[in-house]
Design an enzyme around this catalytic site. Structure first.
Site, short mmCIF file in Angstrom:
data_model
loop_
_atom_site.label_atom_id
_atom_site.label_comp_id
_atom_site.label_asym_id
_atom_site.label_seq_id
_atom_site.Cartn_x
_atom_site.Cartn_y
_atom_site.Cartn_z
N GLU A 249 0.81 -1.21 -0.10
CA GLU A 249 -0.01 -0.04 0.10
C GLU A 249 0.84 1.45 -0.02
OE1 GLU A 249 -2.52 0.32 3.44
OE2 GLU A 249 -4.05 1.68 2.31
N SER A 372 -0.54 7.02 9.33
CA SER A 372 -0.64 8.18 9.24
C SER A 372 0.98 8.72 9.01
CB SER A 372 -0.96 8.91 10.54
OG SER A 372 0.02 8.54 11.55
N GLU A 374 2.61 10.47 10.75
CA GLU A 374 3.50 10.57 11.88
C GLU A 374 3.86 9.04 12.39
OE1 GLU A 374 0.23 11.94 11.49
OE2 GLU A 374 1.12 14.09 11.78
C1 LIG Z 1 -9.78 8.77 3.05
C2 LIG Z 1 -9.46 7.63 4.13
C3 LIG Z 1 -9.57 6.21 3.48
C4 LIG Z 1 -9.30 5.11 4.16
N1 LIG Z 1 -9.56 4.02 3.86
C5 LIG Z 1 -9.43 2.66 4.59
C6 LIG Z 1 -9.83 1.30 4.17
O1 LIG Z 1 -9.95 1.20 2.92
N2 LIG Z 1 -9.52 0.44 5.10
C7 LIG Z 1 -9.06 0.48 6.05
O2 LIG Z 1 -8.65 -0.32 6.97
N3 LIG Z 1 -8.81 1.68 6.59
C8 LIG Z 1 -9.06 2.83 5.95
N4 LIG Z 1 -8.76 4.01 6.42
C9 LIG Z 1 -8.21 4.43 7.62
C10 LIG Z 1 -6.82 4.88 7.98
O3 LIG Z 1 -6.00 3.78 7.81
C11 LIG Z 1 -6.68 5.33 9.45
O4 LIG Z 1 -7.48 6.53 9.35
C12 LIG Z 1 -5.52 5.61 10.00
O5 LIG Z 1 -4.49 4.55 10.16
C13 LIG Z 1 -5.43 6.64 11.18
O6 LIG Z 1 -6.26 5.79 12.16
P1 LIG Z 1 -7.24 6.79 13.04
O7 LIG Z 1 -8.06 7.55 11.95
O8 LIG Z 1 -7.97 6.06 13.77
O9 LIG Z 1 -6.48 8.08 13.67
P2 LIG Z 1 -5.94 7.91 15.07
O10 LIG Z 1 -4.89 6.80 15.09
O11 LIG Z 1 -6.61 8.08 16.17
O12 LIG Z 1 -4.76 8.91 15.06
C14 LIG Z 1 -5.05 10.52 15.35
C15 LIG Z 1 -4.01 11.34 15.15
O13 LIG Z 1 -3.01 10.84 16.09
C16 LIG Z 1 -1.61 10.50 15.50
N5 LIG Z 1 -0.99 9.52 16.20
C17 LIG Z 1 -1.45 8.09 16.55
N6 LIG Z 1 -0.58 7.60 17.19
C18 LIG Z 1 0.72 8.31 17.14
C19 LIG Z 1 2.00 7.93 17.74
N7 LIG Z 1 2.26 6.94 18.21
N8 LIG Z 1 3.00 8.98 17.43
C20 LIG Z 1 2.50 10.47 16.87
N9 LIG Z 1 1.23 10.16 16.42
C21 LIG Z 1 0.40 9.65 16.74
C22 LIG Z 1 -2.04 10.09 13.99
O14 LIG Z 1 -0.77 10.45 13.20
C23 LIG Z 1 -3.08 11.17 13.96
O15 LIG Z 1 -2.40 12.54 13.73
C24 LIG Z 1 -8.90 5.25 5.50
C25 LIG Z 1 -8.90 6.57 6.00
C26 LIG Z 1 -9.10 7.71 5.51
C27 LIG Z 1 -8.89 9.03 6.05
#
Ligand SMILES: Cc1cc2nc3c(=O)[nH]c(=O)nc-3n(C[C@H](O)[C@H](O)[C@H](O)COP(=O)(O)OP(=O)(O)OC[C@H]3O[C@@H](n4cnc5c(N)ncnc54)[C@H](O)[C@@H]3O)c2cc1C
Lengths: 389, 358
Positions: A249, A372, A374
């Site tokens: 990916e 992300s 980060e």
């Molecule tokens: C448009 C879009 C399409 C997607 N499509 C899919 C899909 O098809 N299938 C699927 O399974 N998922 C999908 N995702 C999900 C995506 O993989 C997650 O949104 C991503 O992994 C972040 O998780 P979260 O949204 O829970 O954010 P969180 O993990 O809650 O993160 C919130 C913030 O905290 C930061 N953060 C978290 N942990 C740390 C750390 N240890 N150190 C520093 N910063 C940190 C993150 O970088 C972010 O800025 C999609 C997301 C988007 C936006």
């Protein structure tokens, strides 16, 4: 241009690179539907299936797959040329989770029976896949996932919820990460399961995203029975495969595709706004252009590794960061250059090629999905640089 | 007038304006009303414009002798900031611009109706994107009219020789096309019909330049309010969301990001407040232009950066339409370039600002 003839798919890889480019141009001119050029939003299956089937029929669907599995087995350079030409022509993305993610995974880890069963159906468009990894409380911390699969006779019974599942409403199959051992360490109780979305107990609910588009979804599982043989790899060893898949990916997101497209829009916009000749603008543009050229070079390095059969290390995270942040800088520049046009909901001056706001919004999640940025930086500092902590 | 207020009186006056803003933007209120108006015509509530008129907001800067409140830019910016925090879509800034213009002409035309909030009067000055110039060609389409779908009247600056005359034209008889904007509002293009326009004044050049500068600064203040609120929502999220068994606000990478955004917001506030004070102290000409450009350049750039990062710090949920933080990004997309982009204002600053002594 009509002088070039399009050879059989298996021979494409032996063409000279520049001939290959001309072949791609001719192929697109002859086969790509005019009305689908540069769509402002990601297309749904109902809109892009004609193109998917056309690619399938011509044998062009899977440029990166090895030939023995029905791919084109293209060299890294040719894959980049293909990407460039697709972008130049304004080719829309298809529902490509099967092509760029599941297919390569099955090729690498699937049994012979699974390869026979699943790969051809991606190639014909019979199976359209979506990716069920993330959950409401397991995003960056993916290994915290709780959707569970419990063995009951010949079936796993799946319960739980996935979220942010891109184009789940279009898909008829979903690949899932599920918890199969609640007592093990969190990475060690995860398995990889392929699920037919027609199975009773699955509910898909679209979520409206910032583009005002129903692109991603929530997917609920209520006692969903999945045949045992749909498990890929070994039980409780799903995490390593999931990580490998994230590698695919990341290289996909790291491909220069989005940035190249955005840069071509920035140029059109600058011309339209009368700033193209402006020296200060030229310098900004040059910076972005050079970033893109160097990104292409770096991308080539990773594609070559894959081609040699090497697996990608954690350093592929660099590619993901560089591409997505370049994509964003280009669209940020478009917003700054576009004046009041930047705030319009629809394309500027009725020109569907130029939706500044739409592209700016589309670029936002690129630094969130696929892990992300980060998290990618954490990986780089820990697993590549070996910094403590 | 306002410039005569001493510092304590000024602070008190600004506090009162902020309090009165609660009538439209109650503290802790949600964005239900704002959401319900999005992508509809006219994109705002005319009843609320009337209420704004009754509270004296449209004529906040207009001298008391002409029916206004006679207050300063400090008060106007504070009010706009409150509006921005709540994403109030009513066209207060463009209406105040028209009011300033008509007041400078001695209260011409529809000023009384405008001040009362009974008419939405928009000044149709702009012929191309990203400019503060008023070419005033009589037949050129006038573009990017904010919330034109709800306009009652247009003011039309027209160049006549070396001067810019002003005409009024009723919206009901005007040729206007509407395009929707990312924030759910709209921008109109007016094709003027000089035969149908009524002449109001012979030369509005300087009055219009001043009104545009004030609108640019007030827009910066609105953006400031928006970025502050989006940032506050983000800090709340950093304090509650957890991943890897920890509150994400404990991750140093995110702490540093938040600290960086805080600095941009602090610079924006300092710049806006300094510019407001400069104008309230009576600055004109290049001094006024330099102060406004500095503030608007900062506000435009900071608002885009802050709202982008607010999405990023939320992860997936920040990319949903249901979650409010995205509304602030969309608003910044529309307002950052209104009354001049950051690039335009940086250039203008360099052209008009005196070099500081070594
Ligand atoms: C448009 C879009 C399409 C997607 N499509 C899919 C899909 O098809 N299938 C699927 O399974 N998922 C999908 N995702 C999900 C995506 O993989 C997650 O949104 C991503 O992994 C972040 O998780 P979260 O949204 O829970 O954010 P969180 O993990 O809650 O993160 C919130 C913030 O905290 C930061 N953060 C978290 N942990 C740390 C750390 N240890 N150190 C520093 N910063 C940190 C993150 O970088 C972010 O800025 C999609 C997301 C988007 C936006």
């Amino acid at each position: 241009m009509s002088a070039v003839t399009i050879p059989a798919p298996a021979e494409l890889d032996s063409l000279d690179d520049e001939d290959f480019r001309l072949v791609v141009r001719r192929f697109l001119a002859e086969n790509y539907p005019e009305e689908l050029r540069n769509p402002p939003k990601r297309l749904h299956w109902s809109e892009n299936q004609g193109w998917y089937f056309k690619l399938a029929e011509k044998g062009w669907l899977c440029p990166g797959w090895p030939k023995e599995h029905g791919g084109l087995g293209l060299s890294p350079t040719k894959q980049i040329i293909l990407t460039e030409e697709y972008e130049r022509h304004g080719v829309a993305r298809t529902n490509d989770h099967g092509i760029v993610m599941l297919g390569p995974l099955v090729i690498k880890y699937g049994t012979e029976e699974q390869k026979q069963r699943f790969l051809p159906k991606i190639l014909t468009g019979e199976h359209i896949w979506c990716q069920g990894y993330s959950e409401p409380n397991a995003g960056s911390d993916l290994a915290a996932l709780r959707t569970e699969a419990v063995l009951d006779g010949d079936h796993y019974v799946v319960n739980g919820q996935k979220t942010w599942t891109t184009l789940a409403t279009d898909a008829n199959w979903i690949f899932l990460l599920v918890r199969t051992d609640k007592n093990a360490k969190k990475q060690e109780g995860i398995s990889f399961l392929l699920v037919d979305m027609q199975t009773p107990g699955i509910t898909v609910r679209p979520i409206i995203n910032l583009e005002m588009h129903d692109e991603f979804c929530e997917v609920f599982f209520d006692n969903v029975r999945v045949p045992k043989e749909n498990l890929v790899g070994q039980l409780n060893k799903g995490w390593d495969m999931a990580k490998a898949l994230l590698g695919f990916e990341r290289i996909f997101i790291g491909s220069p595709r989005q940035s190249a497209y955005a840069l071509s829009r920035l140029k059109i916009l600058a011309e339209r706004m009368g700033v193209w000749e402006d020296l200060e603008f030229q310098d900004r543009y040059a910076r972005l252009r050079l970033e893109l050229e160097d990104l292409k070079a770096l991308y080539g390095v990773y594609v070559s590794k894959l081609k040699r059969g090497e697996s990608l290390g954690p350093d592929v995270s660099m590619l993901k960061i560089i591409q997505t942040e370049l994509f964003q800088s280009i669209t940020d520049t478009m917003l700054e250059v576009g004046g009041e046009n930047a705030g319009l909901l629809e394309p500027m001056e009725g020109n569907r090629d130029l939706n500044i706001g739409g592209l700016y919004i589309q670029a936002r999640p690129a630094t969130i999905y696929g892990g992300s940025n980060e998290i990618q930086r954490n990986i780089l500092s820990k697993n590549v640089l070996g910094l403590p902590g | 007038m306002s410039a005569a207020l001493d510092e304590t009186e000024r602070a008190e006056s600004i506090r009162m304006i902020r309090d009165s803003a609660a009538a439209v933007a109650p503290p802790g209120g949600d964005l239900k009303r704002v959401r319900s108006l999005r992508f509809q015509d006219p994109g705002f509530d005319p009843g609320l414009v009337r209420q704004m008129g009754e509270m004296g907001w449209i004529g906040l800067r207009v001298p008391e002798a002409q029916g206004g409140a006679g207050l300063g830019m400090g008060e106007m910016c504070a009010l706009a900031e409150e509006m921005g925090a709540a994403l109030v879509p009513e066209p207060l800034i463009p209406c105040a611009l028209s009011a300033g213009l008509l007041a400078a002409l001695g209260g011409a035309g529809p000023l009384a109706h405008l001040l009362a909030g009974e008419m939405v009067v928009l000044t149709a000055w702009q012929e191309r994107a990203d400019t503060l110039e008023v070419p005033g060609n009589p037949d050129a389409p006038r573009k990017f009219l904010p919330m034109a779908a709800g306009a009652d009247m247009f003011l039309l600056p027209v160049r006549e020789g070396g001067r810019i005359a002003l005409y009024e034209q009723l919206a009901a008889r005007a040729d206007v096309t509407i395009e929707r904007t990312q924030d759910g509002g709209n921008l109109g293009t007016l094709r003027p019909n000089p035969g149908d326009a009524k002449r109001l004044a012979d030369d509005v050049g300087e009055a219009l330049a001043q009104a545009l500068d004030e609108a640019a600064l007030v827009t910066g203040a609105y953006l400031l309010g928006g970025m502050e609120r989006a940032f506050a929502m983000t800090l709340d999220y950093l304090r509650t969301r957890s991943q890897f068994g920890k509150i994400i606000g404990t991750f140093q990478a995110l702490q540093h990001r938040a600290a960086d955004l805080k600095m941009q917001i602090a610079l924006t506030r300092a710049s806006i407040e300094a510019a407001a004070a400069t104008l309230d102290a009576g600055a004109t000409g290049d001094a006024r232009r330099a102060a406004v450009s500095r503030a608007k350049a900062r506000a435009a750039e900071a608002s885009m950066l802050v709202t982008r990062q607010c999405i990023q710090l939320h992860g997936g949920i920040g990319y949903t339409d249901d979650y409010d933080v995205g509304l602030y990004l969309r608003k910044a997309m529309v307002l950052a370039n209104q009354y001049g982009s950051a690039t335009l204002h940086r250039r203008r600053f360099m052209a008009v600002a005196p070099e500081t002594e070594e």
